[in-house]
Design a protein around this motif. Structure first.
Motif, PDB file in Angstrom:
ATOM      1  N   LEU A   1       0.827  -1.206   0.000  1.00  0.00           N
ATOM      2  CA  LEU A   1       0.000   0.000   0.000  1.00  0.00           C
ATOM      3  C   LEU A   1       0.863   1.259   0.000  1.00  0.00           C
TER       4      LEU A   1
ATOM      5  N   ASN B   1      -1.351   9.091   0.101  1.00  0.00           N
ATOM      6  CA  ASN B   1      -2.548   9.885  -0.191  1.00  0.00           C
ATOM      7  C   ASN B   1      -3.237  10.322   1.101  1.00  0.00           C
TER       8      ASN B   1
ATOM      9  N   GLY C   1      -2.367   6.910  -7.891  1.00  0.00           N
ATOM     10  CA  GLY C   1      -3.442   5.955  -8.106  1.00  0.00           C
ATOM     11  C   GLY C   1      -4.310   6.365  -9.270  1.00  0.00           C
TER      12      GLY C   1
ATOM     13  N   ASP D   1      -8.734   0.016  -0.510  1.00  0.00           N
ATOM     14  CA  ASP D   1      -7.724  -1.035  -0.336  1.00  0.00           C
ATOM     15  C   ASP D   1      -7.140  -0.987   1.071  1.00  0.00           C
TER      16      ASP D   1
ATOM     17  N   VAL E   1      -9.136   4.078  -4.257  1.00  0.00           N
ATOM     18  CA  VAL E   1      -7.916   3.466  -3.718  1.00  0.00           C
ATOM     19  C   VAL E   1      -7.931   3.433  -2.188  1.00  0.00           C
ATOM     20  N   ASP E   2      -8.657   4.334  -1.549  1.00  0.00           N
ATOM     21  CA  ASP E   2      -8.734   4.290  -0.081  1.00  0.00           C
ATOM     22  C   ASP E   2      -9.299   2.957   0.405  1.00  0.00           C
TER      23      ASP E   2
ATOM     24  N   ASN F   1      -1.173   4.522  -1.698  1.00  0.00           N
ATOM     25  CA  ASN F   1      -2.413   4.651  -0.917  1.00  0.00           C
ATOM     26  C   ASN F   1      -2.190   5.355   0.415  1.00  0.00           C
TER      27      ASN F   1
END
Length: 658
Positions: free
Chosen positions: A66, A74, A88, A96, A93-94, A71
């Protein structure tokens, strides 16, 4: 079950409540469901091995992956603690991160001393998530960083509520597993923000809308179960009932073509459909809504009868990752996304609890051992996003998320942490209680406990399933003064069974299964022993003749396992010209040194000699030149879940017989 005590790991809050029964679905004492999840400890056998790989390899590598995918940074950017650009390709993507947090939470609930580093990682990631949340509860790094804070302007593609759903599920898992509230507080603030934002016209709420990817609905039901806050259940019902009214343009892809209560077929994006139906079942369970229950039963039957692959996989089309038409079940172009298999298991478990019917656990078993488990490599480090039932000779793979080769990670990395969270919570799907007895849905080595007639019941199971059909169950705790029922699922694939209770032996005739359940009622005592033998012979399976893609073909199965042939086991040629001899014996051969120890199936066929018809590969019907049998070949079939673990090459499940 982990009970807090003096030596608990630091992950567990000293004031943590008893978290049993631990798992993604927790029903209250007044919930009108037929069954409630029991508590299971998996201590050995097939699934203990797969879970150990998940615990020691798959989950621990999550934070580094990650991090490398951006991720986690971010979240730092959204919190204002780092500089740089969003990383991403997708607005979800959050999610994940949230799925990984859920997986890690279920794993930490096992209380293993070697998971101290994992507990540190969880605390660190929970802090990142909390720091990234905005003061009013909103949280989505894509919109916070790339869209100038614009919210809910792209509900079809934005996945804001989808991400919120996975955050809620992670928070519920974290709270149940640890008793801590840091992540639950984040989820509640976001849920309260959503509740203040979305509602019917005239409700005083600014947006009448739904998300293009259902997920928040089932999560909100579970948040209601965790907090007792009725608003979350009502919000879930609002979202379920507003889908299908054209708020997203009326497309089947995002479940907006027809209201779910009116639907007669599963359709559109498979994962979206299945997450929605999990929520439909949750709502039917909590509210007693008979129309929703009928809807769920109708759509489950339509799906299993006409749109489910032999492996339990779901999804016919690479384009839009969706269900096809009834009986449109291709082999080499089967999509069968790993996430769809997981969603199917989640939905079927909710249906099993709601109805008490064994058929839902039959599909769970088929999907677990085949369509789901194929999604992760035996070493726990590589993944399949799609799970075809055939890879042709000379296949050219372009890589990416739709690769037929195992991959370390994906641009759209939804599947790996999804696999992690299911394996980490797998014991939740194995047994249930109904107040009058204990039901064993899946056969694992371990201990099942439930409350029966107000007293604890405990049964220990030992088995070498799926390689052997014998399951030995020993009663370890039971009320002394009352009879109760031990129910054992007799799988749909099993043609005969035998059960021994003490010195008394019954077979399928004298102790038949009723609706898939072998119900054994008596006044049980500690030390009582039951031995269930399920006949487990290799068999050939044919598809419904309306499945054009595999007409004239058969597949090999044994017990709950679907088998395939791989090129690596058949040197000297490819698989496209292989023809199975249906009259050849099927011999089970356990090979401890192959693929971590599997039972292979050995049989025979031949390799066709197809005449060359020239530059044009077609011949007028009735004028085809004869294609005499070629060389006789021995065929070795391995469990489908284990394919693509040795070398790249062709593979097929369905084999022609002529």
């Amino acid at each position: 079950m982990h009970s807090p005590g003096p030596a608990v790991p630091p992950f567990i809050s000293p004031s943590a409540p008893d978290p049993s029964p631990l798992g993604p679905v927790r029903l209250g004492p007044t919930t009108p469901a037929a069954l409630a999840p029991a508590v299971t400890e998996v201590s050995g056998g097939f699934w203990a091995t797969r879970r150990e790989v998940n615990a020691s390899t798959s989950i621990p590598q999550g934070p580094a992956l990650l991090e490398s995918a951006g991720n986690l940074n971010n979240l730092r950017l959204a919190a204002g603690t780092a500089e740089g650009a969003f990383q991403g390709a997708y607005p979800f993507v959050d999610s994940d991160v949230y799925k990984w947090l859920e997986a890690a939470s279920w794993q930490l609930a096992q209380g293993r001393a070697e998971d101290d580093k994992l507990a540190d990682d969880v605390r660190r990631l929970v802090s990142l998530v909390a720091d990234a949340q905005q003061p009013d509860g909103y949280l989505n790094t894509w919109f916070q960083l790339l869209k100038g804070g614009e919210r809910y302007k792209d509900l079809r593609w934005g996945h804001e509520l989808y991400c919120a759903g996975h955050l809620i599920q992670a928070a519920v898992a974290h709270h149940r597993a640890s008793g801590r509230t840091e992540l639950l507080d984040v989820a509640v603030r976001f849920a309260d923000h959503i509740d203040a934002t979305f509602g019917l016209p005239g409700s005083g709420k600014p947006i009448d809308g739904v998300d293009g990817h259902p997920e928040v609905e089932t999560a909100l039901v579970e948040l209601y179960r965790e907090t007792g806050e009725r608003r979350y259940l009502d919000l879930a019902r609002y979202f379920v009932d507003r889908l299908g009214h054209g708020l997203l343009g009326g497309e089947a892809y995002c479940q907006d073509r027809v209201p779910v209560r009116q639907a007669t077929q599963v359709e559109g994006h498979a994962v979206r459909q299945l997450y929605l139906l999990a929520a439909v079942t949750d709502l039917a369970t909590e509210t007693g809504d008979g129309e929703l229950r009928t809807t769920a039963e109708r759509l489950w039957e339509a799906m299993t009868r006409t749109k489910t692959h032999l492996t339990g996989g779901l999804g016919a089309h690479h384009d839009e990752e969706d269900f096809g038409d009834p009986y449109e079940l291709p082999s080499e172009r089967a999509y069968c996304e790993t996430c769809a298999a997981i969603a199917s298991i989640q939905w079927s478990w909710r249906m099993a609890l709601l109805t008490g019917e064994a058929r839902y656990s039959d599909l769970i078993e088929r999907t677990l051992y085949n369509g789901f488990l194929a999604g992760v490599s035996l070493d726990g480090e590589r993944w399949l996003y799609v799970n075809p039932l055939q890879v042709r000779d000379g296949h050219t793979d372009t890589g990416g998320d739709q690769s037929a080769r195992r991959t370390r990670w994906f641009r759209c990395a939804c599947c790996p942490p999804n696999v992690m969270r299911l394996l980490a919570s797998l014991e939740h799907y194995t047994a249930s209680g109904d107040g009058g007895g204990l039901q064993i849905h899946q056969y694992v080595t371990g201990r099942h406990t439930a409350e029966v007639h107000g007293a604890p019941v405990a049964v220990r199971a030992e088995t070498d399933y799926p390689w052997d059909g014998r399951v030995t169950l020993t009663v370890e705790d039971a009320p002394a003064d009352r009879a109760w029922t031990l129910s054992l699922r007799v799988p749909q694939w099993c043609t005969a069974h035998q059960v021994r209770i003490g010195d008394t032996v019954h077979d399928s005739t004298t102790a038949p299964a009723t609706d898939g359940w072998l119900r054994l009622e008596r006044r049980w005592a500690p030390g009582d022993r039951v031995v269930l033998d399920l006949r487990m012979e290799p068999r050939l399976t044919a598809a419904d003749p309306r499945v054009d893609a595999v007409r004239g073909c058969v597949a090999i199965e044994r017990g709950p396992l679907v088998y395939c042939v791989e090129q690596v086991d058949h040197p000297g040629g490819g698989l496209d010209d292989i023809v199975l001899d249906p009259t050849a014996p099927l011999t089970a051969d356990h090979r401890p040194g192959l693929l971590g120890g599997v039972t292979a199936i050995v049989t025979a066929g031949h390799r066709r000699r197809v005449p060359d018809t020239g530059w044009w590969p077609y011949t007028p019907a009735g004028q085809e030149p004869p294609a005499p049998d070629g060389e006789r070949v021995a065929l070795t079939a391995i469990p489908y879940y284990a394919w693509a673990n040795r070398q790249d090459g062709s593979m097929r499940v369905w084999l022609p017989t002529s």
